[in-house]
Design a protein around this motif. Structure first.
Motif, PDB file in Angstrom:
ATOM      1  N   SER A  60       0.834  -1.202   0.000  1.00  0.00           N
ATOM      2  CA  SER A  60       0.000   0.000   0.000  1.00  0.00           C
ATOM      3  C   SER A  60       0.870   1.255   0.000  1.00  0.00           C
ATOM      4  CB  SER A  60      -0.926  -0.006   1.218  1.00  0.00           C
ATOM      5  OG  SER A  60      -1.847   1.060   1.155  1.00  0.00           O
ATOM      6  N   PHE A  61       1.948   1.229   0.787  1.00  0.00           N
ATOM      7  CA  PHE A  61       2.887   2.352   0.813  1.00  0.00           C
ATOM      8  C   PHE A  61       3.481   2.594  -0.570  1.00  0.00           C
ATOM      9  CE2 PHE A  61       7.377   3.511   0.917  1.00  0.00           C
ATOM     10  CZ  PHE A  61       7.335   4.760   1.519  1.00  0.00           C
ATOM     11  N   PHE A  62       3.919   1.531  -1.237  1.00  0.00           N
ATOM     12  CA  PHE A  62       4.516   1.675  -2.568  1.00  0.00           C
ATOM     13  C   PHE A  62       3.517   2.243  -3.572  1.00  0.00           C
ATOM     14  CE2 PHE A  62       7.796  -1.580  -1.301  1.00  0.00           C
ATOM     15  CZ  PHE A  62       8.878  -0.737  -1.454  1.00  0.00           C
ATOM     16  N   PHE A  63       2.256   1.829  -3.500  1.00  0.00           N
ATOM     17  CA  PHE A  63       1.267   2.295  -4.459  1.00  0.00           C
ATOM     18  C   PHE A  63       0.952   3.777  -4.258  1.00  0.00           C
ATOM     19  CE2 PHE A  63      -0.773  -2.137  -5.288  1.00  0.00           C
ATOM     20  CZ  PHE A  63       0.325  -2.473  -6.049  1.00  0.00           C
ATOM     21  N   VAL A  64       0.791   4.203  -3.011  1.00  0.00           N
ATOM     22  CA  VAL A  64       0.548   5.624  -2.746  1.00  0.00           C
ATOM     23  C   VAL A  64       1.775   6.445  -3.134  1.00  0.00           C
ATOM     24  CG1 VAL A  64       0.068   7.348  -0.959  1.00  0.00           C
ATOM     25  CG2 VAL A  64      -1.118   5.144  -0.908  1.00  0.00           C
ATOM     26  N   LEU A  65       2.960   5.946  -2.779  1.00  0.00           N
ATOM     27  CA  LEU A  65       4.192   6.670  -3.105  1.00  0.00           C
ATOM     28  C   LEU A  65       4.393   6.782  -4.610  1.00  0.00           C
ATOM     29  CD1 LEU A  65       6.728   8.048  -1.970  1.00  0.00           C
ATOM     30  CD2 LEU A  65       7.865   5.824  -2.048  1.00  0.00           C
ATOM     31  N   SER A  66       3.954   5.774  -5.359  1.00  0.00           N
ATOM     32  CA  SER A  66       4.068   5.829  -6.822  1.00  0.00           C
ATOM     33  C   SER A  66       3.302   7.024  -7.377  1.00  0.00           C
ATOM     34  CB  SER A  66       3.541   4.536  -7.437  1.00  0.00           C
ATOM     35  OG  SER A  66       3.583   4.592  -8.840  1.00  0.00           O
ATOM     36  N   GLY A  67       2.067   7.210  -6.914  1.00  0.00           N
ATOM     37  CA  GLY A  67       1.285   8.362  -7.359  1.00  0.00           C
ATOM     38  C   GLY A  67       1.902   9.666  -6.914  1.00  0.00           C
ATOM     39  N   PHE A  68       2.372   9.703  -5.670  1.00  0.00           N
ATOM     40  CA  PHE A  68       2.995  10.924  -5.150  1.00  0.00           C
ATOM     41  C   PHE A  68       4.230  11.296  -5.960  1.00  0.00           C
ATOM     42  CE2 PHE A  68       5.653  13.542  -2.560  1.00  0.00           C
ATOM     43  CZ  PHE A  68       4.809  14.279  -1.746  1.00  0.00           C
ATOM     44  N   GLY A  69       5.095  10.303  -6.208  1.00  0.00           N
ATOM     45  CA  GLY A  69       6.342  10.588  -6.916  1.00  0.00           C
ATOM     46  C   GLY A  69       6.121  11.054  -8.346  1.00  0.00           C
ATOM     47  N   LEU A  70       5.198  10.423  -9.050  1.00  0.00           N
ATOM     48  CA  LEU A  70       4.926  10.838 -10.430  1.00  0.00           C
ATOM     49  C   LEU A  70       4.340  12.245 -10.468  1.00  0.00           C
ATOM     50  CD1 LEU A  70       3.472   7.638 -12.147  1.00  0.00           C
ATOM     51  CD2 LEU A  70       5.725   8.668 -12.450  1.00  0.00           C
ATOM     52  N   LEU A 249       0.530   4.233  12.042  1.00  0.00           N
ATOM     53  CA  LEU A 249       0.858   3.064  11.237  1.00  0.00           C
ATOM     54  C   LEU A 249       1.004   1.824  12.126  1.00  0.00           C
ATOM     55  CD1 LEU A 249       1.378   2.630   8.182  1.00  0.00           C
ATOM     56  CD2 LEU A 249       3.817   2.710   8.689  1.00  0.00           C
ATOM     57  N   ALA A 250       1.621   2.003  13.297  1.00  0.00           N
ATOM     58  CA  ALA A 250       1.766   0.876  14.227  1.00  0.00           C
ATOM     59  C   ALA A 250       0.402   0.410  14.732  1.00  0.00           C
ATOM     60  CB  ALA A 250       2.650   1.290  15.405  1.00  0.00           C
ATOM     61  N   LEU A 251      -0.481   1.360  15.018  1.00  0.00           N
ATOM     62  CA  LEU A 251      -1.821   0.997  15.465  1.00  0.00           C
ATOM     63  C   LEU A 251      -2.567   0.239  14.367  1.00  0.00           C
ATOM     64  CD1 LEU A 251      -4.061   1.160  17.585  1.00  0.00           C
ATOM     65  CD2 LEU A 251      -4.700   3.388  16.630  1.00  0.00           C
ATOM     66  N   GLY A 252      -2.470   0.729  13.136  1.00  0.00           N
ATOM     67  CA  GLY A 252      -3.091   0.032  12.016  1.00  0.00           C
ATOM     68  C   GLY A 252      -2.504  -1.349  11.813  1.00  0.00           C
ATOM     69  N   TYR A 253      -1.198  -1.473  12.063  1.00  0.00           N
ATOM     70  CA  TYR A 253      -0.530  -2.771  11.944  1.00  0.00           C
ATOM     71  C   TYR A 253      -1.101  -3.760  12.957  1.00  0.00           C
ATOM     72  CZ  TYR A 253       3.349  -6.050  11.252  1.00  0.00           C
ATOM     73  OH  TYR A 253       4.107  -7.156  10.960  1.00  0.00           O
ATOM     74  N   VAL A 254      -1.286  -3.290  14.174  1.00  0.00           N
ATOM     75  CA  VAL A 254      -1.839  -4.168  15.218  1.00  0.00           C
ATOM     76  C   VAL A 254      -3.252  -4.599  14.861  1.00  0.00           C
ATOM     77  CG1 VAL A 254      -2.577  -4.237  17.631  1.00  0.00           C
ATOM     78  CG2 VAL A 254      -0.377  -3.209  17.029  1.00  0.00           C
ATOM     79  N   VAL A 274      -0.593   5.631   6.091  1.00  0.00           N
ATOM     80  CA  VAL A 274       0.385   5.721   4.999  1.00  0.00           C
ATOM     81  C   VAL A 274       0.386   7.121   4.402  1.00  0.00           C
ATOM     82  CG1 VAL A 274       0.825   4.974   2.631  1.00  0.00           C
ATOM     83  CG2 VAL A 274       0.461   3.276   4.410  1.00  0.00           C
ATOM     84  N   LEU A 275      -0.787   7.699   4.195  1.00  0.00           N
ATOM     85  CA  LEU A 275      -0.875   9.065   3.681  1.00  0.00           C
ATOM     86  C   LEU A 275      -0.194  10.051   4.629  1.00  0.00           C
ATOM     87  CD1 LEU A 275      -4.578   9.164   2.423  1.00  0.00           C
ATOM     88  CD2 LEU A 275      -2.531   9.205   0.997  1.00  0.00           C
ATOM     89  N   LEU A 276      -0.452   9.909   5.916  1.00  0.00           N
ATOM     90  CA  LEU A 276       0.140  10.823   6.900  1.00  0.00           C
ATOM     91  C   LEU A 276       1.655  10.673   6.948  1.00  0.00           C
ATOM     92  CD1 LEU A 276      -2.414  10.545   9.853  1.00  0.00           C
ATOM     93  CD2 LEU A 276      -2.287  12.285   8.060  1.00  0.00           C
ATOM     94  N   LEU A 277       2.145   9.441   6.829  1.00  0.00           N
ATOM     95  CA  LEU A 277       3.590   9.226   6.878  1.00  0.00           C
ATOM     96  C   LEU A 277       4.277   9.866   5.679  1.00  0.00           C
ATOM     97  CD1 LEU A 277       6.073   7.896   8.135  1.00  0.00           C
ATOM     98  CD2 LEU A 277       5.540   5.838   6.809  1.00  0.00           C
ATOM     99  N   ILE A 278       3.774   9.602   4.480  1.00  0.00           N
ATOM    100  CA  ILE A 278       4.403  10.163   3.280  1.00  0.00           C
ATOM    101  C   ILE A 278       4.325  11.687   3.303  1.00  0.00           C
ATOM    102  CG2 ILE A 278       4.208  10.319   0.763  1.00  0.00           C
ATOM    103  CD1 ILE A 278       3.281   7.411   0.765  1.00  0.00           C
ATOM    104  N   GLY A 279       3.175  12.228   3.664  1.00  0.00           N
ATOM    105  CA  GLY A 279       3.020  13.681   3.700  1.00  0.00           C
ATOM    106  C   GLY A 279       3.914  14.342   4.721  1.00  0.00           C
ATOM    107  N   SER A 280       3.990  13.769   5.926  1.00  0.00           N
ATOM    108  CA  SER A 280       4.796  14.383   6.987  1.00  0.00           C
ATOM    109  C   SER A 280       6.290  14.281   6.683  1.00  0.00           C
ATOM    110  CB  SER A 280       4.485  13.728   8.333  1.00  0.00           C
ATOM    111  OG  SER A 280       4.772  12.334   8.302  1.00  0.00           O
ATOM    112  N   MET A 281       6.730  13.175   6.081  1.00  0.00           N
ATOM    113  CA  MET A 281       8.146  13.058   5.733  1.00  0.00           C
ATOM    114  C   MET A 281       8.505  13.988   4.575  1.00  0.00           C
ATOM    115  SD  MET A 281       9.488  11.002   7.908  1.00  0.00           S
ATOM    116  CE  MET A 281      11.044  10.458   7.214  1.00  0.00           C
TER     117      MET A 281
END
Length: 376
Positions: A60-70, A249-254, A274-281
């Protein structure tokens, strides 16, 4: 606040570095869930339980990041044919080489495989097939490249539409797409209420396919990446520290770990973190703040993530298969085999990147004419 044009000029090394951690999570997932090599059943079941969600969330991270990067690096007035050619060069030469090596390894080791899976694998048609077993033929991980091919095919159509959205409506559109992600499991359960379960997970196989593998379902995450890139570019991402996203992300993982048999655990549970992680970084990089993910060695490993991803499952299967899947693995021997597989995968990934991926793109992918940067 910097202008959208100024923000677009920033490099985002942390996002490249995060690819390293996501690829490692997928590796661990396949090392644990695939061969099941730990001798003690309790230890084997525990590792399977703990790492089952690792690979799911990373994709899921890779798919969101793909759209962000392009969207972040989009070129102005680039013809669609030129864009398609560059994307083809980024993926297909390496994919072709690894597929050939995978088939050669199966022929040498005597592994059985169906010949009709070969053209599906080379043409990246696997995720369109509701038969999950067929989708994992030849090099099982390349089903996600089939989804990526759909993302690339639709990008010249979708990105101009996303660019027309008024800045004050970007978040509304984002929440709408997130709602659609949560609707996909409902559609899957309505279309396929019953059916034979997966071998490794107590879930109807066709529900799993529609939620997790179908390119049209995963296209929603790609669109979220496009929207997120615009949100960050126009300065409308909230002041969220990365640790907040990591906690989410950890909470979602659990949640996805303890609700593994629910189709919501496959994508929906972690799409917001995942959205929050990519955006904040990304915001952290724009502000010039360093992070672990932006360190040079981590960025370098992130740059190898694609070729690492292509090789990792093949290496795991052949290293463990060399001793026999029925070999009485002790815990130290199993950990040693996984460590050896990791080192071999990294070495092969570096060789493929330097001998195939980068040379092909440098030779055939660069435009001969200067390209205007994307507009604000």
């Amino acid at each position: 606040m910097s202008s959208p044009a100024d923000r677009a000029d920033h490099r985002l090394p942390s996002l490249t570095g995060l690819r390293c951690f996501a690829a490692l999570a997928v590796f661990v997932y396949h090392a644990v869930i695939g061969p099941r090599i730990f001798l003690q059943p309790v230890f084997d079941d525990t590792t399977l339980f703990l790492f089952n969600a690792a690979g799911l969330n990373s994709i899921s991270f890779f798919f969101v990041l793909s759209g962000f990067g392009l969207a972040w690096s989009a070129r102005r007035r680039e013809p669609a044919t030129r864009f398609y050619w560059r994307r083809f060069l980024r993926i297909y030469p390496s994919h072709f080489v690894v597929c050939v090596l995978a088939i050669a390894a199966m022929l040498v080791t005597g592994a059985t495989f169906d010949l009709h899976h070969v053209p599906e694998a080379f043409l990246l048609l696997q995720p369109w097939l509701p038969d999950v077993a067929s989708s994992f033929g030849v090099n099982g991980v390349t089903w996600s490249l089939g989804c990526q091919a759909v993302f690339y095919l639709t990008f010249p159509l979708l990105f101009p539409l996303v660019r027309r959205i008024a800045p004050n409506r970007l978040w509304a559109w984002t929440f709408g797409i997130v709602a659609l992600v949560f609707c996909v499991p409902l559609v899957a359960s309505a279309m396929f209420p019953t059916g034979p379960p997966l071998i490794w997970l107590d879930m109807p196989a066709q529900q799993y396919w529609l939620v997790y593998m179908c390119p049209l379902s995963r296209l929603l995450e790609f669109v979220l990446g496009l929207l997120l890139a615009r949100i960050v570019r126009v300065g409308r991402f909230p002041a969220i520290r990365p640790w907040v996203a990591w906690v989410g992300l950890a909470l979602g993982y659990v949640i996805s770990t303890f609700a593994a048999t629910s189709t919501y655990s496959l994508v929906a549970v972690n799409v917001i973190p995942v959205l929050l992680l990519i955006g904040s970084m990304a915001e952290r990089d724009i502000q010039g703040k360093p992070s672990v993910a932006s360190r040079p060695v981590v960025v370098w490993l992130g740059q190898l993530s694609f070729t690492f991803y292509l090789f990792h499952r093949i290496v795991l299967e052949n290293v463990i298969g060399a001793f026999g899947f029925t070999y009485h693995w002790t815990v130290p021997a199993a950990i040693g085999a996984i460590a050896l597989s990791l080192a071999m995968t990294l070495l092969l990934a570096w060789n493929l990147s330097t001998a195939v991926e980068k040379p092909f793109y440098r030779r055939f992918g660069r435009s001969r004419a200067p390209v205007t940067p994307a507009p604000a």
